[in-house]
Design a protein around this motif. Structure first.
Motif, mmCIF file in Angstrom:
data_model
loop_
_atom_site.group_PDB
_atom_site.id
_atom_site.type_symbol
_atom_site.label_atom_id
_atom_site.label_comp_id
_atom_site.label_asym_id
_atom_site.label_seq_id
_atom_site.Cartn_x
_atom_site.Cartn_y
_atom_site.Cartn_z
ATOM 1 N N LEU A 71 0.825 -1.189 0.029
ATOM 2 C CA LEU A 71 -0.123 -0.290 -0.209
ATOM 3 C C LEU A 71 1.102 0.894 0.100
ATOM 4 O O LEU A 71 0.709 1.874 -1.515
ATOM 5 N N LEU A 72 2.313 1.172 0.352
ATOM 6 C CA LEU A 72 2.846 2.606 0.949
ATOM 7 C C LEU A 72 3.567 2.913 -0.677
ATOM 8 O O LEU A 72 3.545 3.331 -1.564
ATOM 9 N N ILE A 73 3.462 1.683 -1.307
ATOM 10 C CA ILE A 73 4.605 1.903 -2.764
ATOM 11 C C ILE A 73 3.383 2.497 -3.593
ATOM 12 O O ILE A 73 3.404 3.243 -4.618
ATOM 13 N N LEU A 74 2.659 1.792 -3.257
ATOM 14 C CA LEU A 74 1.165 2.032 -4.540
ATOM 15 C C LEU A 74 1.073 4.160 -4.134
ATOM 16 O O LEU A 74 0.435 4.660 -5.167
ATOM 17 N N VAL A 75 1.057 4.146 -3.238
ATOM 18 C CA VAL A 75 0.658 5.568 -2.370
ATOM 19 C C VAL A 75 1.559 6.228 -3.235
ATOM 20 O O VAL A 75 1.569 7.969 -3.973
ATOM 21 N N VAL A 76 3.372 6.114 -3.087
ATOM 22 C CA VAL A 76 4.420 6.171 -4.071
ATOM 23 C C VAL A 76 3.950 7.080 -5.079
ATOM 24 O O VAL A 76 4.356 8.522 -6.131
ATOM 25 N N GLY A 77 3.352 5.062 -5.738
ATOM 26 C CA GLY A 77 3.649 5.781 -7.344
ATOM 27 C C GLY A 77 1.965 6.917 -7.517
ATOM 28 O O GLY A 77 2.098 7.731 -8.880
ATOM 29 N N PHE A 78 0.521 7.142 -6.588
ATOM 30 C CA PHE A 78 0.352 7.621 -6.994
ATOM 31 C C PHE A 78 1.138 9.548 -7.065
ATOM 32 O O PHE A 78 0.434 10.382 -7.369
ATOM 33 N N LEU A 79 2.002 9.385 -5.725
ATOM 34 C CA LEU A 79 2.220 10.917 -5.891
ATOM 35 C C LEU A 79 3.544 11.172 -6.977
ATOM 36 O O LEU A 79 3.870 12.468 -7.201
ATOM 37 N N GLU A 80 3.792 10.275 -7.572
ATOM 38 C CA GLU A 80 4.521 10.011 -8.713
ATOM 39 C C GLU A 80 4.231 10.439 -9.472
ATOM 40 O O GLU A 80 3.854 11.531 -10.276
ATOM 41 N N ARG A 81 3.026 10.169 -10.408
ATOM 42 C CA ARG A 81 1.704 10.293 -11.257
ATOM 43 C C ARG A 81 1.340 11.594 -11.348
ATOM 44 O O ARG A 81 1.594 12.517 -11.975
ATOM 45 N N ALA A 82 1.283 12.216 -9.871
ATOM 46 C CA ALA A 82 0.801 13.878 -9.474
ATOM 47 C C ALA A 82 1.478 14.471 -9.951
ATOM 48 O O ALA A 82 1.243 15.918 -10.478
ATOM 49 N N ALA A 83 2.841 14.081 -9.484
ATOM 50 C CA ALA A 83 3.749 14.995 -9.333
ATOM 51 C C ALA A 83 4.221 15.535 -11.027
ATOM 52 O O ALA A 83 5.052 16.310 -11.704
ATOM 53 N N ARG A 84 4.255 13.632 -11.996
ATOM 54 C CA ARG A 84 4.831 14.386 -12.558
ATOM 55 C C ARG A 84 3.186 14.978 -13.954
ATOM 56 O O ARG A 84 3.786 16.201 -15.037
#
Length: 291
Positions: A271-284
């Motif tokens: 779940l934590l890795i999924l959250v990091v991936g979501f933040l990455e997509r939002a930042a990009r």
């Protein structure tokens, strides 16, 4: 067709893992069945052994369905405020993980900036940062906890956070150093022709160029933080947290508790890795970079 091509290999590997797991559970748990039969002066066939290896109270290796049942009971069969709830223990571990994750990010990024700015830092600090990761965290954790106690740092979350930060800062440091150095000389010279100083070069070129490296390192760092927090819970005598739950299961001969806590930790990491991936997509998306 594409979905089938993606799902089928995953299901095949999962099926193989489950088959091997069940086979190992039968093999390891059969020892107890044969021992009980020998004490009773009876004989058992494999047709009788296999069902008994699937439902032992304290198996050497719990079969998947027993682990799944214990995990379900721990996640959904208890009030989340109960000390038997894995949700409660996951929250305790989550707090320590986030504290260590934040400390690791801050320390890693600041140290990377200093290494890029000052060559002496690159020559002196970077080798020591690499050497620091060769020390086994299992050996270092009790030292950190003892030192924290001697310094009067109260509470159990802070020592765990320090251990988590110790494991998580290094991937952030290495990736940020690589990312901040990724712009080539032509790009740097172009900004100089526009009269950009070091601060403007950092903000407009080096920092944006480092973002892919940064977010890639976060996925490693957040998992390392979770591992550090769990390791930090083991020598503290803690009774809360997934690491403490694993230790309790081991000490009291309750392998189902230990395995369920292990899988709860794996779910939390996912779940934590999924959250990091979501933040990455939002930042990009915010930076206008295509996904």
């Amino acid at each position: 067709m594409n979905a089938r091509a993606t799902v089928l290999p995953v299901l095949t590997v999962l099926g193989m893992i489950l088959a091997l797991w069940y086979a190992a559970a039968v093999w390891m748990n059969a020892t107890w069945v044969f021992d009980q039969a020998e004490r009773a002066g009876a004989t058992v066939t494999w047709a009788e052994v296999i069902p008994q290896t699937m439902s032992q109270d304290r198996p050497l290796l719990p079969p998947p369905h027993q682990v799944a049942a214990e995990l379900w009971q721990g996640l959904f069969g208890q009030a989340i405020t109960s000390k038997r709830s894995l949700v409660y223990h996951a929250y305790v571990t989550f707090k320590g993980t986030m504290m260590g994750f934040g400390l690791g990010i801050a320390f890693g990024v600041l140290l990377a900036m200093a290494i890029i700015r000052f060559r002496v830092m690159d020559m002196s600090v970077m080798p020591w940062a690499i050497i620091s990761q060769t020390i086994p965290i299992v050996a270092l954790a009790p030292m950190i906890i003892t030192l924290s106690s001697q310094l009067g740092l109260q509470g159990r979350d802070l020592p765990k956070a320090i251990i988590a930060a110790y494991l998580s800062f290094f991937p952030v440091l290495v990736s940020m150093v690589k990312g901040l150095r990724s712009p080539d000389q032509m790009q740097l010279d172009l900004l100089r022709t526009y009269g950009a100083g070091e601060a403007a070069t950092f903000l407009k070129l080096r920092l944006p160029a480092s973002m892919p490296y940064f977010f890639a390192s976060l996925k490693v760092a957040v998992a390392a933080s979770l591992v550090g927090t769990i390791v930090g819970e083991l020598p503290t005598g803690a009774i809360e947290g997934l690491g403490a739950r694993m230790l309790i299961g081991s000490q009291f001969g309750e392998p189902l508790i230990m395995w369920a806590s292990l899988f709860a930790a794996a779910i939390l990491a996912g779940l934590l890795i999924l959250v990091v991936g979501f933040l990455e997509r939002a930042a990009r998306k915010r930076m206008g970079v295509p996904a």
